[in-house]
Structure formats: C-alpha cells, structure tokens
Write an enzyme that holds these catalytic residues in place. Structure first.
Site, PDB file in Angstrom:
ATOM      1  N   GLY A  54      11.806  15.345 -11.924  1.00 46.51           N
ATOM      2  CA  GLY A  54      11.802  14.103 -11.936  1.00 46.51           C
ATOM      3  C   GLY A  54      13.009  13.436 -12.394  1.00 46.51           C
ATOM      4  N   GLU A  65       8.217   8.821 -15.120  1.00 50.36           N
ATOM      5  CA  GLU A  65       9.467   8.166 -14.547  1.00 50.36           C
ATOM      6  C   GLU A  65       9.423   6.759 -14.672  1.00 50.36           C
ATOM      7  OE1 GLU A  65      11.845  10.140 -14.267  1.00 50.36           O
ATOM      8  OE2 GLU A  65      10.792  11.864 -14.445  1.00 50.36           O
TER       9      GLU A  65
HETATM   10 ZN    ZN Z   1      12.303  12.072 -18.737  1.00 52.78          ZN
END
Ligand code: ZN
Length: 172
Positions: free
Chosen positions: A46, A136
């Site tokens: 991510g 995220e």
């Molecule tokens: Zn991170």
C-alpha cells in the site's frame, strides 16, 4: 512511469492532514500510476500520496504486490463508511523502514472513494485488507502506525525514530 522517492518519518508531509482532490484530471491519473509503480518497486502492499511528498487524499493498495492485477485498488478521497470490531497484527511502513508495531485496528471496514475515472467505489474488507485501508487512510490524516501504539511503546519508538530522522540515515 517514474518511480518516485518515498519520504521518511520526520518529513512534515507525513505528519499533516492531506487535502481532498477537487477534480480528477490527467495529472491526478499520472500521479496515481506513479504511486502504483512506486509501491511495486518498494515493494509494498500500500502507498498513500503523502509518502511520495504529495499532500493529497489518494491511496493505492495491492495485497498481491502486482502478482494479481485484480487486487489493485486505487482510491481518491477515501473515507470510512463503517468500522467495527478489533484486530491487532504487526505492521510496517515504507516511510518507517526497519521498524514495526502492532496497532489495534478495526476487524471490518467499509470504505468509499472515487476510482481514477471518477466512479464511486465502495469496498468492504476484513483481515489484512482492512488493516491496509486503515494504515493508508491514516497516512492522509497525517498519522503513522507509530502514533497508534500504546503510550509506552509509542514514546520509545518515537525517540528512536527522531534520532534516525535527524541523521537521515534510513536502512531501506
Ligand atoms: Zn505506511
């Protein structure tokens, strides 16, 4: 597509709230492709735009790290619709290389946002994908996993990270 440098703990962009994307244009779509390439090159599962120094609310996630393109998620202006339960697992971060921690995260999340074409997307996730969404989305709110540890662990790790950030010497 260019792979961009990943900024590290201590860089102000990682510790500030990112701005919503007001219009998805070609520039934003190119930025998203650069984010995907940077995530794969790292490699990571991510990446959020502030991690490449861009203070905008955009995240990309791919638990397969490019092995299965159907797992690639690109979301503009993501927000939680629902969060429930609890889970706790080790997490790392491309902006905090060499360190880890186990923050408490929701067991199940529903997230909505826009895809690069501007279509509304709604995703429900559990386990690792739920943790990735939380990690995220924390980035675009200026939070790192470090900020979610228990006070004792957080303070200990922050002291180490501040020293490391000062030296600028990160092990990648
Ligand atoms: Zn991170």
């Amino acid at each position: 597509m260019p792979v961009r440098p990943i900024v590290k703990y201590g860089h102000p962009v990682l510790h500030a709230v990112s701005a919503p994307v007001s219009a998805i244009d070609e520039g934003i779509r190119r930025l998203i492709e650069d984010m995907v390439d940077t995530m794969y090159a790292a490699p990571g599962i991510g990446l959020a735009a502030p991690q490449i120094g861009v203070p905008l609310r955009i995240i990309v996630i791919d638990l397969s790290v490019g092995a299965d393109k159907s797992q690639l998620i690109k979301l503009v202006n993501p927000e939680f619709v629902n969060r429930e339960g609890e889970q706790r697992h080790d997490e790392g971060c491309l902006s905090v290389p060499g360190y880890g921690g186990s923050p408490v995260r929701p067991a199940r999340v529903t997230v909505k946002g826009l895809d690069p074409e501007g279509n509304l997307k709604i995703c429900t996730a559990t386990e690792l994908l739920a943790r990735a969404f939380c990690h995220e989305i924390d980035h675009i709110d200026g939070l790192l996993f470090v900020d979610r540890l228990t006070p004792l662990k957080r303070d200990l790790l922050k002291r180490k990270l501040k020293k490391r950030a000062k030296s600028g010497d990160w092990e990648d």
